[in-house]
Design an enzyme around this catalytic site. Structure first.
Site, short mmCIF file in Angstrom:
data_model
loop_
_atom_site.label_atom_id
_atom_site.label_comp_id
_atom_site.label_asym_id
_atom_site.label_seq_id
_atom_site.Cartn_x
_atom_site.Cartn_y
_atom_site.Cartn_z
N GLY A 68 -2.28 -4.41 11.04
CA GLY A 68 -3.48 -3.71 10.59
C GLY A 68 -4.10 -2.78 11.64
O GLY A 68 -3.63 -2.69 12.77
N GLY A 120 1.30 -11.51 9.86
CA GLY A 120 2.19 -11.22 10.99
C GLY A 120 2.29 -12.40 11.95
O GLY A 120 3.37 -12.74 12.44
N ASN A 133 0.80 -1.23 0.00
CA ASN A 133 0.00 0.00 0.00
C ASN A 133 0.83 1.27 0.00
O ASN A 133 0.37 2.31 -0.48
CB ASN A 133 -0.98 0.01 1.18
CG ASN A 133 -0.26 0.13 2.50
OD1 ASN A 133 0.70 -0.60 2.75
ND2 ASN A 133 -0.69 1.05 3.34
N GLY A 150 4.41 -13.93 -1.29
CA GLY A 150 4.52 -14.02 0.16
C GLY A 150 4.61 -15.45 0.65
O GLY A 150 5.45 -15.79 1.48
N CYS A 166 -2.96 1.72 6.80
CA CYS A 166 -3.15 1.04 8.09
C CYS A 166 -3.74 2.00 9.10
O CYS A 166 -4.52 1.61 9.96
CB CYS A 166 -1.83 0.49 8.59
SG CYS A 166 -0.55 1.74 8.72
N LYS A 171 12.26 -7.96 0.90
CA LYS A 171 11.26 -8.55 -0.01
C LYS A 171 10.03 -7.65 -0.09
O LYS A 171 9.27 -7.52 0.86
CB LYS A 171 10.79 -9.94 0.45
CG LYS A 171 10.00 -10.61 -0.69
CD LYS A 171 9.01 -11.65 -0.26
CE LYS A 171 7.63 -11.15 0.01
NZ LYS A 171 6.85 -10.67 -1.14
N ILE A 230 -11.08 -3.04 6.35
CA ILE A 230 -11.52 -3.10 4.95
C ILE A 230 -10.38 -2.66 4.04
O ILE A 230 -10.15 -3.21 2.98
CB ILE A 230 -12.78 -2.22 4.73
CG1 ILE A 230 -13.90 -2.69 5.66
CG2 ILE A 230 -13.21 -2.26 3.27
CD1 ILE A 230 -15.15 -1.82 5.66
P1 NDP Z 1 0.14 -8.92 3.64
O1 NDP Z 1 0.21 -9.35 5.04
O2 NDP Z 1 -0.69 -9.71 2.70
O3 NDP Z 1 1.58 -8.88 2.97
C1 NDP Z 1 2.63 -8.11 3.47
C2 NDP Z 1 3.95 -8.66 2.99
O4 NDP Z 1 4.12 -9.97 3.50
C3 NDP Z 1 4.03 -8.80 1.48
O5 NDP Z 1 5.35 -8.59 1.05
C4 NDP Z 1 3.61 -10.24 1.27
O6 NDP Z 1 4.05 -10.73 0.05
C5 NDP Z 1 4.31 -10.88 2.44
N1 NDP Z 1 3.76 -12.17 2.84
C6 NDP Z 1 2.51 -12.67 2.63
N2 NDP Z 1 2.40 -13.90 3.18
C7 NDP Z 1 3.59 -14.19 3.74
C8 NDP Z 1 4.10 -15.29 4.48
N3 NDP Z 1 3.36 -16.36 4.74
N4 NDP Z 1 5.36 -15.24 4.92
C9 NDP Z 1 6.14 -14.15 4.69
N5 NDP Z 1 5.71 -13.08 3.98
C10 NDP Z 1 4.46 -13.09 3.52
O7 NDP Z 1 -0.29 -7.41 3.70
P2 NDP Z 1 -0.64 -6.46 2.51
O8 NDP Z 1 0.52 -6.37 1.57
O9 NDP Z 1 -1.96 -6.85 1.97
O10 NDP Z 1 -0.72 -5.04 3.24
C11 NDP Z 1 -1.87 -4.61 3.83
C12 NDP Z 1 -1.81 -4.79 5.32
O11 NDP Z 1 -0.67 -4.14 5.84
C13 NDP Z 1 -2.99 -4.16 6.01
O12 NDP Z 1 -3.47 -5.02 7.02
C14 NDP Z 1 -2.40 -2.91 6.64
O13 NDP Z 1 -3.09 -2.45 7.75
C15 NDP Z 1 -1.02 -3.37 6.97
N6 NDP Z 1 -0.14 -2.21 7.11
C16 NDP Z 1 0.31 -1.88 8.37
C17 NDP Z 1 1.08 -0.74 8.55
C18 NDP Z 1 1.60 -0.36 9.90
O14 NDP Z 1 2.54 0.44 9.97
N7 NDP Z 1 1.04 -0.86 10.99
C19 NDP Z 1 1.41 0.15 7.42
C20 NDP Z 1 0.89 -0.32 6.16
C21 NDP Z 1 0.15 -1.46 6.02
P3 NDP Z 1 3.01 -10.79 -1.19
O15 NDP Z 1 2.33 -9.49 -1.24
O16 NDP Z 1 3.92 -11.02 -2.31
O17 NDP Z 1 2.07 -11.92 -0.90
#
Ligand code: NDP
Length: 503
Positions: free
Chosen positions: A264, A245, A164, A220, A296, A187, A396
């Site tokens: 999130g 996470g 994002n 991921g 987030c 990554k 959402i």
């Molecule tokens: P994801 O959890 O789907 O993915 C985040 C990263 O983790 C991506 O690089 C993803 O790769 C990777 N990933 C996915 N599955 C695994 C796994 N099993 N093991 C290791 N790495 C994995 O989140 P989103 O990318 O959809 O981001 C949105 C989320 O992030 C929202 O919940 C948002 O609230 C949160 N967020 C939190 C922030 C904060 O500072 N607290 C700031 C910004 C966002 P890939 O995409 O290639 O699957």
């Protein structure tokens, strides 16, 4: 088809292929993952997925670079110079990087420029300054002993970022890790590899030794999971969803690797009837619709005090209907497309859920009309009767505001805290007493009074409850990316008992 050049010079190039950058070399062998522009729905390039062998190479390279010491043992003056050069180079490429970010995730170009890339520049400048100010501790309460505590870099940090706000969030991790001498393996999300690829090239151009930052692309569930469970990493910093996470923390925990998780949110945005009304309205719109609602820290649960509820809802809906949706490459655009098709479908499913749960959708709730391509979702406002509905409890992550009424401050704090998340909270009031009570009552990592988000890099940013583990800031990153070492030096020859000296 929208014109993706918009106001920006069309001269910027999309990388022909986002390879894996390891030890300064770009590796292009491997499965290719399409990179899709959310506005045109076209494949604009591909990222090369790092298989296990490539990932091992990246981690080994990071370890060897760390051991070799050109960066890990460099003076903080030297590191500072390189970090400043990186910041300057990112700033020089601001337009290009903003364009790539918008092309990849659909963020309105003005926000890519003024928020995302600007933040990347600040991240490197901030850690350049911070690393030159680090110090140790000395204890001398035992009169004949001097005890000194110093900090050392930990080794290899695995850095996993979301789609994002890729450049802003990933550079925070990179700057924080390398400022203290670590090497890292980065990554990005498979959906948003463009700016990480370009920034890694700029790091090398700025003079960061090869092998300090290594970039691996991939999904991921494969590359990300392999990285987080790898026994060659010493720290893992993750920003993403709460479910991911949990998986990452348990994978890293098997190797006793400490983690920072930025997760999130479902943050309350509370408006009291004594607030500066216009400021509260402006701030609430910014809080939910910035970055196309994909943030987030979105103030996605809007709570309004009863005496101003009807007026606020009417004004909020009217301003929402007025938002300028359109091509993200147009500087006037306020709302662009969502980042991916699957995410669009997910956000859409919440509109159905809201209806099923008895919420009243006052505007939006469906695909936007008039676009021949792109994941455009109408900015949505739903009035919800209760806070325990899924629509009020689940993140959402789109331009989708829920609004609820409250009566007393105690109601507001209760509703705000009735959530598994605890990332941020916004409060709008002119009463000092209400503001200070909010500060005490709200369970969130950050409470913003009468302001939208302001990111102070010196102060910790992290979530309570399911919103995270640990935090990011100068001091938090120093603690996370270094090991403390205690060294004890006698200042006079100590008298030691002579074990075994008597017959
Ligand atoms: P994801 O959890 O789907 O993915 C985040 C990263 O983790 C991506 O690089 C993803 O790769 C990777 N990933 C996915 N599955 C695994 C796994 N099993 N093991 C290791 N790495 C994995 O989140 P989103 O990318 O959809 O981001 C949105 C989320 O992030 C929202 O919940 C948002 O609230 C949160 N967020 C939190 C922030 C904060 O500072 N607290 C700031 C910004 C966002 P890939 O995409 O290639 O699957």
């Amino acid at each position: 088809m929208p014109d993706t050049t918009g106001d920006i010079a069309a001269s910027h190039k999309i990388p022909a292929l986002c390879g894996n950058i390891i030890g300064g070399e770009t590796y292009t062998q491997g499965d290719q993952i399409p990179v899709i522009c959310p506005e045109t729905e076209e494949v604009v390039t591909h990222a090369v997925e790092a298989d296990d062998e490539t990932l091992d190479l990246a981690i080994r390279t990071a370890q060897e670079t760390f051991e070799q010491g050109e960066w890990s043992k460099a003076s903080s003056d030297h590191r500072q110079k390189v970090l400043f050069r990186i910041a300057d180079l990112i700033e020089k490429h601001q337009e290009e990087l903003a364009w790539l970010e918008t092309l990849n995730i659909g963020a309105p170009i003005r926000q890519s420029e003024t928020r995302h890339v600007t933040r990347a520049v600040l991240n490197f400048r901030f850690f350049a300054e911070y690393c030159s100010q680090t110090s140790g501790d000395a204890y001398y309460q035992q009169p004949d002993y001097l005890t000194v505590v110093t900090r050392e870099p930990v080794g290899v940090a695995a850095l996993i970022g979301p789609w994002n706000a890729p450049i802003a969030l990933t550079t925070m991790k990179i700057a924080g890790a390398i400022a203290f001498g670590n090497s890292c393996v980065v990554k990005p999300s498979e959906f948003s590899p463009l700016t990480a690829f370009r920034v890694t090239q700029l790091l090398l151009e700025a003079g960061l030794p090869e092998g300090v930052v290594n970039l691996v692309n991939g999904r991921g569930g494969s590359t990300g999971a392999a990285l987080s469970s790898h026994d060659g990493i010493d720290r893992l910093s993750f920003t993403g969803g709460t479910a991911t996470g949990r998986a990452i923390m348990s994978a890293a925990g098997k190797n006793l690797v400490p983690v920072t998780l930025e997760l999130g949110g479902k943050s309350a945005n509370i408006i009291f009837d004594d607030a500066d009304y216009e400021q509260a309205l402006d701030g609430s719109l910014l809080g939910i619709f910035s970055n196309n609602g994909q943030q987030c820290l979105a103030g996605s649960r809007i709570l309004v005090q009863r005496s101003i509820f009807d007026r606020f809802v009417a004004d909020f809906v009217s301003r929402t209907n007025n938002l300028r949706m359109g091509s993200s490459f147009d500087r006037r655009t306020e709302i662009g497309p969502l980042a991916t098709k699957s995410h669009f479908n997910r956000v859409l499913s919440f509109a159905d859920l809201a209806r099923e749960e008895g919420c009243e959708i006052l505007t939006g709730g469906r695909a936007a009309d008039g676009y021949s391509s792109g994941y455009f979702f109408e900015p949505t406002v739903a009035v919800t009767p209760r806070n325990d509905l899924r629509i009020c409890q689940e993140e959402i992550f789109g331009p989708f505001a829920t609004i609820q009424v409250f009566d007393t401050p105690e109601d507001a704090w209760r509703i705000a805290n009735e959530s598994d998340f605890g990332l941020v909270s916004y409060v709008w009031t002119s009463s000092l007493e209400t503001a200070t009570t909010a500060h005490k009552a709200i369970k969130a990592g950050m409470v913003l009074i009468n302001t939208p988000i302001v990111r102070e890099l010196r102060a910790p940013f992290g979530g309570f409850k399911d919103s995270g583990v640990g935090s990011e800031s100068g001091a938090s990153c120093e603690a996370f990316y270094t090991e403390q070492k205690t060294t004890v030096i006698p200042m006079a020859k100590p008298t030691l008992p002579k074990l075994g000296s008597e017959a």
